[in-house]
Scaffold this active site. Sequence first.
Site, PDB file in Angstrom:
ATOM      1  N   CYS A   1      -8.092  -8.698  23.263  1.00 10.74           N
ATOM      2  CA  CYS A   1      -7.633  -8.912  22.326  1.00 10.74           C
ATOM      3  C   CYS A   1      -6.206  -7.443  22.668  1.00 10.74           C
ATOM      4  O   CYS A   1      -6.156  -6.663  21.923  1.00 10.74           O
ATOM      5  CB  CYS A   1      -8.850  -7.939  21.748  1.00 10.74           C
ATOM      6  SG  CYS A   1     -10.057  -6.436  22.847  1.00 10.74           S
TER       7      CYS A   1
ATOM      8  N   CYS B   1      -1.456   6.207   6.427  1.00  9.73           N
ATOM      9  CA  CYS B   1      -2.063   5.903   6.765  1.00  9.73           C
ATOM     10  C   CYS B   1      -1.607   4.968   8.284  1.00  9.73           C
ATOM     11  O   CYS B   1      -0.627   4.466   9.008  1.00  9.73           O
ATOM     12  CB  CYS B   1      -2.730   5.320   6.387  1.00  9.73           C
ATOM     13  SG  CYS B   1      -4.173   4.190   7.155  1.00  9.73           S
TER      14      CYS B   1
ATOM     15  N   GLN C   1     -16.333 -10.409  14.472  1.00  5.58           N
ATOM     16  CA  GLN C   1     -15.108  -9.911  14.195  1.00  5.58           C
ATOM     17  C   GLN C   1     -14.944 -10.477  13.172  1.00  5.58           C
ATOM     18  O   GLN C   1     -15.596 -10.532  12.301  1.00  5.58           O
ATOM     19  CB  GLN C   1     -14.650 -11.485  14.594  1.00  5.58           C
ATOM     20  CG  GLN C   1     -14.354 -11.754  16.042  1.00  5.58           C
ATOM     21  CD  GLN C   1     -13.145 -11.436  16.993  1.00  5.58           C
ATOM     22  OE1 GLN C   1     -12.505 -10.954  15.856  1.00  5.58           O
ATOM     23  NE2 GLN C   1     -13.045 -11.575  18.096  1.00  5.58           N
TER      24      GLN C   1
ATOM     25  N   CYS D   1      -2.220   0.475   9.054  1.00  5.12           N
ATOM     26  CA  CYS D   1      -1.523  -0.928   9.311  1.00  5.12           C
ATOM     27  C   CYS D   1       0.366  -0.172   9.767  1.00  5.12           C
ATOM     28  O   CYS D   1       1.371   0.901   9.435  1.00  5.12           O
ATOM     29  CB  CYS D   1      -0.753  -1.190   7.966  1.00  5.12           C
ATOM     30  SG  CYS D   1      -2.174  -2.092   7.589  1.00  5.12           S
TER      31      CYS D   1
ATOM     32  N   CYS E   1       0.743  -1.164  -0.214  1.00  2.00           N
ATOM     33  CA  CYS E   1      -0.341   0.362   0.446  1.00  2.00           C
ATOM     34  C   CYS E   1       0.843   1.299   0.266  1.00  2.00           C
ATOM     35  O   CYS E   1       2.020   1.399   1.080  1.00  2.00           O
ATOM     36  CB  CYS E   1      -0.599  -0.217   1.550  1.00  2.00           C
ATOM     37  SG  CYS E   1      -1.665   1.350   0.952  1.00  2.00           S
TER      38      CYS E   1
ATOM     39  N   GLU F   1     -24.259  -9.055  26.995  1.00  2.00           N
ATOM     40  CA  GLU F   1     -23.584  -8.477  26.027  1.00  2.00           C
ATOM     41  C   GLU F   1     -24.245  -7.034  26.618  1.00  2.00           C
ATOM     42  O   GLU F   1     -25.988  -6.983  27.032  1.00  2.00           O
ATOM     43  CB  GLU F   1     -23.891  -9.322  25.539  1.00  2.00           C
ATOM     44  CG  GLU F   1     -23.688  -7.938  23.839  1.00  2.00           C
ATOM     45  CD  GLU F   1     -21.953  -7.303  24.320  1.00  2.00           C
ATOM     46  OE1 GLU F   1     -22.459  -6.226  23.820  1.00  2.00           O
ATOM     47  OE2 GLU F   1     -21.423  -8.339  23.599  1.00  2.00           O
TER      48      GLU F   1
ATOM     49  N   ASP G   1     -14.593 -13.006  27.150  1.00  2.00           N
ATOM     50  CA  ASP G   1     -14.229 -12.026  25.808  1.00  2.00           C
ATOM     51  C   ASP G   1     -14.638 -10.602  25.890  1.00  2.00           C
ATOM     52  O   ASP G   1     -15.093  -9.917  24.987  1.00  2.00           O
ATOM     53  CB  ASP G   1     -14.898 -12.312  23.786  1.00  2.00           C
ATOM     54  CG  ASP G   1     -13.837 -12.480  23.003  1.00  2.00           C
ATOM     55  OD1 ASP G   1     -13.269 -11.150  23.319  1.00  2.00           O
ATOM     56  OD2 ASP G   1     -14.467 -12.336  21.627  1.00  2.00           O
TER      57      ASP G   1
ATOM     58  N   TYR H   1     -19.706 -11.351  27.758  1.00  2.29           N
ATOM     59  CA  TYR H   1     -19.572 -10.286  26.621  1.00  2.29           C
ATOM     60  C   TYR H   1     -19.878 -10.722  24.750  1.00  2.29           C
ATOM     61  O   TYR H   1     -18.363 -10.938  24.126  1.00  2.29           O
ATOM     62  CB  TYR H   1     -17.875  -9.151  26.308  1.00  2.29           C
ATOM     63  CG  TYR H   1     -17.822  -8.691  28.101  1.00  2.29           C
ATOM     64  CD1 TYR H   1     -18.023  -7.798  28.142  1.00  2.29           C
ATOM     65  CD2 TYR H   1     -16.820  -9.735  28.902  1.00  2.29           C
ATOM     66  CE1 TYR H   1     -17.017  -6.684  29.133  1.00  2.29           C
ATOM     67  CE2 TYR H   1     -16.417  -9.417  29.885  1.00  2.29           C
ATOM     68  CZ  TYR H   1     -16.776  -7.846  30.073  1.00  2.29           C
ATOM     69  OH  TYR H   1     -15.945  -7.332  31.642  1.00  2.29           O
TER      70      TYR H   1
END
Length: 467
Positions: A424, A78, A291, A81, A72, A341, A397, A320
Site C-alpha cells: 500500500c 477535507c 480492504q 480526497c 464533493c 498476523e 501484505d 500480515y
Amino acid sequence: MQKNEVVKVKIEDIGVGGEGIGKVDGYTLFIKDTIIGDVVEAKVMKAKKNYGYARLMNVLTPSKDRVEEVVCPMARKCGGCQIQEMKYPAQLAFKESKVRGNLERIGEVPGELLDEIMHPVVGMDEEGMQPFRYRNKAQFPIGTDKDGRVTVGFYAGRTHSIIGNTDCVLGVEVNEEILNCILDFMEEFEIPAYDEVKHKGLVRHVLLRYGFKTDEIMVCLVINGKTIPHCHDLVGRLRQIPGMTSITLSSNTAKTNVIMGDTIRLLWGQEFITDYIGEIKYQISPLSFYQVNPVQTEKLYGLALDYAGLTGNETVWDLYCGIGTISLFLAKKAKQVYGVEIVPQAIDDARNNAKINDITNAEFYVGKAEEVLPEYYKEYEKTHNGETAHADVIVVDPPRKGCEESLLQTIVDMQPEKVVYVSCDSATLARDVKFLRAKGYELKDVTPVDQFPHTVHVETVCLLSRK
C-alpha cells in the site's frame, strides 16, 4: 520569495501527497488543490531557502485534466480526497508514474526492465465517469462546532479540526441516514461529544461498515466511557434502517489518537457482518482489517493469486494476513497455507472464516511476522536435524512501513521460488524490492491497482522469482 507574496505559477509536476509543483524564477512551490497543466495565482504561506508552500487563490487557466466541478463541496477543506479535482484517467496516470518513479529511484530497478515487466494500472470500470461510493468502511470523528452543536465529518488535512459532513461521496449513501440518526439522538438527549483537548465528553467516533454483496450494515460507537445514556432509544432508531445487522460499543478512555478501544460490547444484533470477495465468505468484526474497496480488492487478490501460479502442491506463507482474506484465496489452489498476523481478534476471524468456507488447509498464527517466521525457521532446523524450512511461495501484505529487514532475510533463507508482495506504499515496496533483488530475487511483474480513487494512495502487486 517572501511569505504572503502572490505569484503566478504554471504547475509542471505533482508531489507524492497530490500537491501541484511549479517554479517561479527557479524557486519551487508546492500548491495543494492544483494539477499538472494549471496556471494559477497562489499566495506564499511558508518560504524556505530552496522551496516553499503556497495556497491556491485562483485558477487562471485550468488544466485539460481538471474536472469542471468537483462532486464533493468539501473536497478542498477535507483531508480525505487529495486529487478529486483531477479527471480519473489523469489520476490513474499519476499513480502509475508514482509507482514507477519509486521503483526506479528508491528500488534502483532499471527503467528498461520496468518497460518490460510493469503493467498498466488497474482502475475502476466506470465508463469514463468518476468512481464514487466505493468504500465499505468509514470512521467519522464526532465533536462540537463553534456554535456548540454536535458535529460529525472528517478532519481537515493535517489537523484534528472537524469539517462537518454527513455525506462523504466515497462512502455508501446509507451512511448519511445513520449519522443524522446519531446526531439527532445526541442533541435530543444532550449526549456530549468528546473533546480531545480536555479529554472530556462521551462519543468519540462512529465506525460504519457495509457489505457490498450482502447489504448488511454495522454501526460501532467509540465512547470515552462504559455506556451511553438512553442507549436503548438509539438502538431502537438504528434498527429501523434496512440492512442493520450489528450495533456495538467500543470503549476507549485513553488520551490517544488511536480510534478504537480494545473491547467491543454488543448492543444489538450480532458482533459481525458478512461479505464476499469472489466466492469466499468473510465475517467482519469492528476490529477486523478488511480492504475498503471490495470491487478492486477482488482484482488485487486475483492478481496475487495469478502471480503465485499455484498448482495444488505448494506450501504458502501469507504474512500480515489480517482476517485471512488473501490466505483463503490461496488455500483454494495450494496444498497448505500458513497465515501470520499480530492482532489476535483478526486471527480468530481468520480461523472462523476458514471454517465457514470449509477450508481445512489453512493454519493461522498470532504474532509479529518479523518474529514468527524467523522463530519457525530456527525451530524447524532444530527439530528436523538441521534440515532447512522451505516455502514454495511467500506472500507479504505489510502495513505502510513495509517489511523489517530481519523478515526479508528469513524469506530469502527459506528460498521460496516466488515472493508475491502486495503493497500500500510504493516507496517502502521499492526499498524492500531493492533488498530482495540484491539477495538473488528477480523482479518479474509489477501491477498497480487503484483501490482508492480521488486519493494519492495506490496498491501494487509485485512478483519476484528466485534466480
